[in-house]
Design a protein around this motif. Sequence first.
Motif, PDB file in Angstrom:
ATOM      1  N   THR A  95      19.992  30.440  64.901  1.00 49.69           N
ATOM      2  CA  THR A  95      21.130  30.024  65.734  1.00 49.69           C
ATOM      3  C   THR A  95      21.388  28.516  65.683  1.00 49.69           C
ATOM      4  O   THR A  95      22.472  28.068  66.014  1.00 49.69           O
ATOM      5  N   ASP A 153      21.060  29.136  72.608  1.00 48.06           N
ATOM      6  CA  ASP A 153      21.352  30.415  71.949  1.00 48.06           C
ATOM      7  C   ASP A 153      20.063  31.109  71.509  1.00 48.06           C
ATOM      8  O   ASP A 153      19.957  32.336  71.556  1.00 48.06           O
ATOM      9  N   ASP A 198      18.513  32.804  74.497  1.00 45.66           N
ATOM     10  CA  ASP A 198      19.274  34.033  74.819  1.00 45.66           C
ATOM     11  C   ASP A 198      18.960  35.141  73.819  1.00 45.66           C
ATOM     12  O   ASP A 198      18.805  36.301  74.193  1.00 45.66           O
ATOM     13  N   LEU A 199      18.883  34.752  72.542  1.00 50.19           N
ATOM     14  CA  LEU A 199      18.634  35.746  71.494  1.00 50.19           C
ATOM     15  C   LEU A 199      17.250  36.384  71.683  1.00 50.19           C
ATOM     16  O   LEU A 199      17.103  37.606  71.569  1.00 50.19           O
ATOM     17  N   ASP A 228      17.346  38.797  74.693  1.00 52.71           N
ATOM     18  CA  ASP A 228      17.973  40.081  74.314  1.00 52.71           C
ATOM     19  C   ASP A 228      17.031  40.908  73.441  1.00 52.71           C
ATOM     20  O   ASP A 228      16.968  42.136  73.557  1.00 52.71           O
ATOM     21  N   THR A 261      19.589  42.088  66.517  1.00 52.74           N
ATOM     22  CA  THR A 261      20.235  41.541  67.718  1.00 52.74           C
ATOM     23  C   THR A 261      21.117  40.355  67.337  1.00 52.74           C
ATOM     24  O   THR A 261      22.241  40.212  67.826  1.00 52.74           O
ATOM     25  N   HIS A 262      20.598  39.514  66.448  1.00 59.74           N
ATOM     26  CA  HIS A 262      21.363  38.344  66.005  1.00 59.74           C
ATOM     27  C   HIS A 262      22.664  38.784  65.321  1.00 59.74           C
ATOM     28  O   HIS A 262      23.736  38.227  65.589  1.00 59.74           O
ATOM     29  N   ASN A 304      24.288  41.607  65.729  1.00 57.54           N
ATOM     30  CA  ASN A 304      25.210  42.171  66.727  1.00 57.54           C
ATOM     31  C   ASN A 304      25.871  41.082  67.569  1.00 57.54           C
ATOM     32  O   ASN A 304      27.064  41.158  67.874  1.00 57.54           O
ATOM     33  N   ARG A 305      25.090  40.076  67.943  1.00 57.75           N
ATOM     34  CA  ARG A 305      25.667  38.983  68.745  1.00 57.75           C
ATOM     35  C   ARG A 305      26.730  38.234  67.948  1.00 57.75           C
ATOM     36  O   ARG A 305      27.765  37.854  68.480  1.00 57.75           O
ATOM     37  N   ARG A 313      29.960  40.141  67.888  1.00 57.93           N
ATOM     38  CA  ARG A 313      30.709  40.014  69.150  1.00 57.93           C
ATOM     39  C   ARG A 313      31.371  38.654  69.256  1.00 57.93           C
ATOM     40  O   ARG A 313      32.402  38.485  69.854  1.00 57.93           O
ATOM     41  N   ARG A 314      30.715  37.647  68.673  1.00 54.19           N
ATOM     42  CA  ARG A 314      31.208  36.280  68.833  1.00 54.19           C
ATOM     43  C   ARG A 314      32.353  35.915  67.908  1.00 54.19           C
ATOM     44  O   ARG A 314      33.102  35.009  68.179  1.00 54.19           O
TER      45      ARG A 314
END
Lengths: 163, 97
Positions: free
Chosen positions: A15, A20, A23-24, A27, A55-56, A58-59, A62-63
Amino acid sequence: MPEIEVLLRVARSLTRNDADAEDLVQDTLIRAYKAIDRFDGRHPRAWLLTILRNTHINRNRRRRPELLRDPGGATRHMDEVVSDEVTDASVEASFDAEIEKALGELDEPFRRVIELVDVDGLSYAEAAEVLNVPTGTVMSRLHRGRGRIRDRLDRAGLAPRSH
Amino acid sequence: MKSLFARFRRTSADSPMSCHQVGELLQHYLDCELDASRSLRLSAHLEDCRRCGLEAETYERIKLSLAQQRPEVAPDSLARLREFGTRLARGEEPLDP
Protein backbone atom coordinates in the motif's frame (compact mmCIF):
# COMPACT_ATOMS: atom_id res chain seq x y z
CA MET A 1 0.48 -13.72 16.89
CA PRO A 2 4.03 -13.29 15.50
CA GLU A 3 2.77 -13.12 11.89
CA ILE A 4 1.19 -9.70 12.46
CA GLU A 5 4.51 -7.90 12.09
CA VAL A 6 5.28 -9.68 8.79
CA LEU A 7 1.75 -8.96 7.58
CA LEU A 8 2.13 -5.29 8.46
CA ARG A 9 5.50 -5.09 6.70
CA VAL A 10 4.17 -6.70 3.52
CA ALA A 11 1.00 -4.58 3.69
CA ARG A 12 3.23 -1.51 3.88
CA SER A 13 5.04 -2.66 0.72
CA LEU A 14 1.74 -3.22 -1.06
CA THR A 15 0.00 0.00 0.00
CA ARG A 16 3.02 2.32 0.58
CA ASN A 17 1.09 3.95 3.37
CA ASP A 18 1.04 3.25 7.14
CA ALA A 19 -2.68 3.90 7.66
CA ASP A 20 -3.75 1.81 4.64
CA ALA A 21 -1.38 -0.94 5.70
CA GLU A 22 -2.95 -1.09 9.17
CA ASP A 23 -6.47 -1.19 7.67
CA LEU A 24 -5.40 -3.92 5.26
CA VAL A 25 -3.98 -6.11 8.04
CA GLN A 26 -7.09 -5.55 10.17
CA ASP A 27 -9.33 -6.69 7.28
CA THR A 28 -6.98 -9.62 6.70
CA LEU A 29 -7.27 -10.74 10.34
CA ILE A 30 -11.07 -10.56 10.18
CA ARG A 31 -11.14 -12.63 6.98
CA ALA A 32 -8.71 -15.11 8.51
CA TYR A 33 -10.89 -15.62 11.58
CA LYS A 34 -13.94 -16.04 9.38
CA ALA A 35 -12.12 -18.73 7.38
CA ILE A 36 -10.33 -20.38 10.31
CA ASP A 37 -12.46 -23.56 9.99
CA ARG A 38 -11.07 -24.10 6.49
CA PHE A 39 -7.43 -23.68 7.56
CA ASP A 40 -5.53 -26.99 7.74
CA GLY A 41 -3.11 -25.70 10.39
CA ARG A 42 -0.05 -25.90 8.16
CA HIS A 43 2.00 -22.89 7.04
CA PRO A 44 0.02 -20.17 8.83
CA ARG A 45 2.25 -17.41 7.48
CA ALA A 46 1.70 -18.46 3.85
CA TRP A 47 -2.04 -18.83 4.52
CA LEU A 48 -2.27 -15.35 6.03
CA LEU A 49 -0.19 -13.84 3.21
CA THR A 50 -2.61 -15.34 0.67
CA ILE A 51 -5.56 -13.77 2.52
CA LEU A 52 -3.65 -10.47 2.69
CA ARG A 53 -3.07 -10.53 -1.06
CA ASN A 54 -6.73 -11.30 -1.84
CA THR A 55 -7.91 -8.63 0.57
CA HIS A 56 -5.57 -6.11 -1.03
CA ILE A 57 -6.89 -6.95 -4.51
CA ASN A 58 -10.50 -6.61 -3.35
CA ARG A 59 -9.82 -3.29 -1.64
CA ASN A 60 -8.17 -1.95 -4.81
CA ARG A 61 -11.16 -3.04 -6.88
CA ARG A 62 -13.46 -1.09 -4.57
CA ARG A 63 -11.19 1.93 -4.63
CA ARG A 64 -10.60 2.24 -8.33
CA PRO A 65 -13.78 4.25 -9.05
CA GLU A 66 -12.77 6.73 -6.30
CA LEU A 67 -9.41 7.22 -7.98
CA LEU A 68 -11.14 7.92 -11.28
CA ARG A 69 -13.26 10.60 -9.57
CA ASP A 70 -10.14 12.06 -7.96
CA PRO A 71 -7.59 12.49 -10.74
CA GLY A 72 -5.60 14.68 -8.36
CA GLY A 73 -4.61 11.49 -6.57
CA ALA A 74 -2.58 10.35 -9.53
CA THR A 75 -1.11 13.81 -10.03
CA ARG A 76 -0.09 13.99 -6.39
CA HIS A 77 1.67 10.64 -6.75
CA MET A 78 3.53 11.86 -9.84
CA ASP A 79 4.54 15.04 -7.99
CA GLU A 80 5.98 12.93 -5.19
CA VAL A 81 7.95 10.83 -7.68
CA VAL A 82 9.37 13.89 -9.43
CA SER A 83 10.16 15.48 -6.09
CA ASP A 84 12.01 12.33 -4.99
CA GLU A 85 14.05 12.33 -8.19
CA VAL A 86 15.10 15.92 -7.64
CA THR A 87 16.10 15.07 -4.08
CA ASP A 88 18.01 11.98 -5.24
CA ALA A 89 19.97 13.99 -7.80
CA SER A 90 21.47 16.05 -5.02
CA VAL A 91 22.45 13.08 -2.88
CA GLU A 92 26.09 12.12 -3.07
CA ALA A 93 26.58 8.91 -5.03
CA SER A 94 27.25 6.01 -2.71
CA PHE A 95 26.62 2.32 -2.78
CA ASP A 96 23.40 2.43 -0.76
CA ALA A 97 22.09 5.52 -2.52
CA GLU A 98 22.85 3.98 -5.89
CA ILE A 99 20.97 0.82 -4.95
CA GLU A 100 18.00 2.77 -3.67
CA LYS A 101 17.85 4.71 -6.93
CA ALA A 102 18.26 1.55 -8.98
CA LEU A 103 15.41 -0.11 -7.07
CA GLY A 104 13.16 2.88 -7.63
CA GLU A 105 13.80 2.80 -11.35
CA LEU A 106 13.06 -0.90 -11.80
CA ASP A 107 9.87 -1.86 -13.59
CA GLU A 108 7.07 -2.61 -11.13
CA PRO A 109 7.12 -6.45 -11.37
CA PHE A 110 10.86 -6.60 -10.63
CA ARG A 111 10.70 -3.99 -7.87
CA ARG A 112 7.78 -5.73 -6.14
CA VAL A 113 9.59 -9.05 -5.97
CA ILE A 114 12.81 -7.49 -4.69
CA GLU A 115 10.91 -5.57 -2.03
CA LEU A 116 9.12 -8.70 -0.84
CA VAL A 117 12.19 -10.95 -0.78
CA ASP A 118 15.11 -8.62 -0.03
CA VAL A 119 13.42 -5.85 1.91
CA ASP A 120 10.56 -7.70 3.65
CA GLY A 121 12.44 -10.98 4.01
CA LEU A 122 9.89 -13.36 2.47
CA SER A 123 10.87 -16.71 0.96
CA TYR A 124 10.38 -17.34 -2.77
CA ALA A 125 7.25 -19.37 -2.02
CA GLU A 126 5.78 -16.67 0.24
CA ALA A 127 6.45 -13.92 -2.31
CA ALA A 128 4.79 -16.12 -4.94
CA GLU A 129 1.71 -16.37 -2.69
CA VAL A 130 1.52 -12.61 -2.22
CA LEU A 131 1.91 -11.89 -5.92
CA ASN A 132 -0.19 -14.88 -7.04
CA VAL A 133 2.46 -15.99 -9.52
CA PRO A 134 4.47 -19.24 -9.78
CA THR A 135 7.63 -19.52 -7.69
CA GLY A 136 9.66 -19.72 -10.90
CA THR A 137 8.36 -16.29 -11.89
CA VAL A 138 9.47 -14.88 -8.53
CA MET A 139 12.94 -16.35 -9.06
CA SER A 140 13.35 -15.05 -12.60
CA ARG A 141 12.07 -11.56 -11.73
CA LEU A 142 14.29 -11.47 -8.67
CA HIS A 143 17.38 -12.48 -10.59
CA ARG A 144 16.73 -10.10 -13.46
CA GLY A 145 15.92 -7.25 -11.09
CA ARG A 146 19.07 -7.79 -9.06
CA GLY A 147 21.02 -8.08 -12.30
CA ARG A 148 19.80 -4.64 -13.32
CA ILE A 149 20.83 -3.20 -9.95
CA ARG A 150 24.20 -4.83 -10.36
CA ASP A 151 24.58 -3.37 -13.87
CA ARG A 152 23.90 0.07 -12.47
CA LEU A 153 26.56 -0.41 -9.80
CA ASP A 154 28.95 -1.47 -12.56
CA ARG A 155 28.22 1.66 -14.56
CA ALA A 156 28.74 3.78 -11.45
CA GLY A 157 32.04 2.00 -10.81
CA LEU A 158 30.79 0.71 -7.46
CA ALA A 159 30.82 -3.06 -8.12
CA PRO A 160 33.94 -4.95 -7.00
CA ARG A 161 36.15 -5.95 -9.92
CA SER A 162 38.38 -8.99 -10.27
CA HIS A 163 40.97 -7.18 -12.40
CA MET B 1 25.24 -51.98 -11.31
CA LYS B 2 23.63 -50.57 -8.17
CA SER B 3 27.01 -49.86 -6.60
CA LEU B 4 28.18 -48.16 -9.80
CA PHE B 5 25.13 -45.88 -9.72
CA ALA B 6 25.66 -45.13 -6.04
CA ARG B 7 29.30 -44.34 -6.76
CA PHE B 8 28.31 -42.00 -9.60
CA ARG B 9 25.83 -40.20 -7.37
CA ARG B 10 28.39 -39.81 -4.61
CA THR B 11 30.99 -38.49 -7.05
CA SER B 12 28.52 -36.04 -8.54
CA ALA B 13 27.46 -34.79 -5.12
CA ASP B 14 31.03 -34.37 -3.92
CA SER B 15 32.53 -32.95 -7.10
CA PRO B 16 33.52 -29.29 -7.21
CA MET B 17 31.12 -26.91 -8.91
CA SER B 18 32.04 -25.13 -12.11
CA CYS B 19 31.79 -21.35 -12.45
CA HIS B 20 28.81 -21.90 -14.77
CA GLN B 21 26.97 -23.96 -12.13
CA VAL B 22 27.75 -21.34 -9.48
CA GLY B 23 26.36 -18.65 -11.77
CA GLU B 24 23.13 -20.62 -12.10
CA LEU B 25 22.73 -21.22 -8.35
CA LEU B 26 24.31 -18.19 -6.71
CA GLN B 27 21.07 -16.28 -6.12
CA HIS B 28 19.39 -19.33 -4.55
CA TYR B 29 22.45 -19.78 -2.34
CA LEU B 30 22.40 -16.16 -1.15
CA ASP B 31 18.65 -16.42 -0.46
CA CYS B 32 19.15 -19.63 1.59
CA GLU B 33 16.93 -21.45 -0.90
CA LEU B 34 19.55 -24.06 -1.83
CA ASP B 35 19.83 -27.52 -0.25
CA ALA B 36 22.66 -28.12 2.22
CA SER B 37 24.73 -30.36 -0.05
CA ARG B 38 24.85 -27.91 -2.96
CA SER B 39 25.32 -24.98 -0.57
CA LEU B 40 28.49 -26.62 0.77
CA ARG B 41 29.85 -27.28 -2.73
CA LEU B 42 29.03 -23.77 -3.85
CA SER B 43 30.58 -22.29 -0.74
CA ALA B 44 33.77 -24.28 -1.38
CA HIS B 45 33.92 -22.90 -4.93
CA LEU B 46 33.56 -19.33 -3.67
CA GLU B 47 36.53 -19.89 -1.36
CA ASP B 48 38.72 -20.91 -4.28
CA CYS B 49 37.48 -18.77 -7.18
CA ARG B 50 38.20 -15.06 -6.93
CA ARG B 51 35.89 -14.11 -9.78
CA CYS B 52 32.88 -15.95 -8.38
CA GLY B 53 33.79 -14.82 -4.87
CA LEU B 54 33.66 -11.18 -5.96
CA GLU B 55 30.37 -11.78 -7.77
CA ALA B 56 28.90 -13.30 -4.60
CA GLU B 57 30.26 -10.41 -2.53
CA THR B 58 28.59 -7.89 -4.85
CA TYR B 59 25.20 -9.57 -4.59
CA GLU B 60 25.61 -10.02 -0.82
CA ARG B 61 26.22 -6.29 -0.49
CA ILE B 62 23.19 -5.56 -2.66
CA LYS B 63 21.02 -7.82 -0.47
CA LEU B 64 22.40 -6.25 2.71
CA SER B 65 21.82 -2.75 1.41
CA LEU B 66 18.24 -3.62 0.42
CA ALA B 67 17.59 -5.20 3.83
CA GLN B 68 18.78 -1.99 5.46
CA GLN B 69 16.08 -0.14 3.56
CA ARG B 70 13.49 -2.19 5.45
CA PRO B 71 11.22 0.41 6.97
CA GLU B 72 10.41 0.06 10.64
CA VAL B 73 6.81 -0.92 11.03
CA ALA B 74 4.84 1.77 12.83
CA PRO B 75 4.96 0.64 16.49
CA ASP B 76 1.52 2.11 17.22
CA SER B 77 -0.02 0.22 14.29
CA LEU B 78 1.63 -3.00 15.41
CA ALA B 79 0.39 -2.61 19.00
CA ARG B 80 -3.16 -1.80 17.85
CA LEU B 81 -3.23 -4.79 15.49
CA ARG B 82 -1.91 -7.17 18.16
CA GLU B 83 -4.61 -5.94 20.52
CA PHE B 84 -7.18 -6.29 17.73
CA GLY B 85 -5.99 -9.86 17.02
CA THR B 86 -6.32 -10.75 20.68
CA ARG B 87 -9.86 -9.34 20.85
CA LEU B 88 -10.79 -11.22 17.67
CA ALA B 89 -9.49 -14.47 19.15
CA ARG B 90 -11.59 -13.86 22.27
CA GLY B 91 -14.67 -13.19 20.15
CA GLU B 92 -14.81 -9.57 21.32
CA GLU B 93 -14.72 -8.07 17.81
CA PRO B 94 -17.52 -8.29 15.23
CA LEU B 95 -16.48 -10.23 12.13
CA ASP B 96 -18.54 -7.96 9.87
CA PRO B 97 -16.97 -4.48 9.93
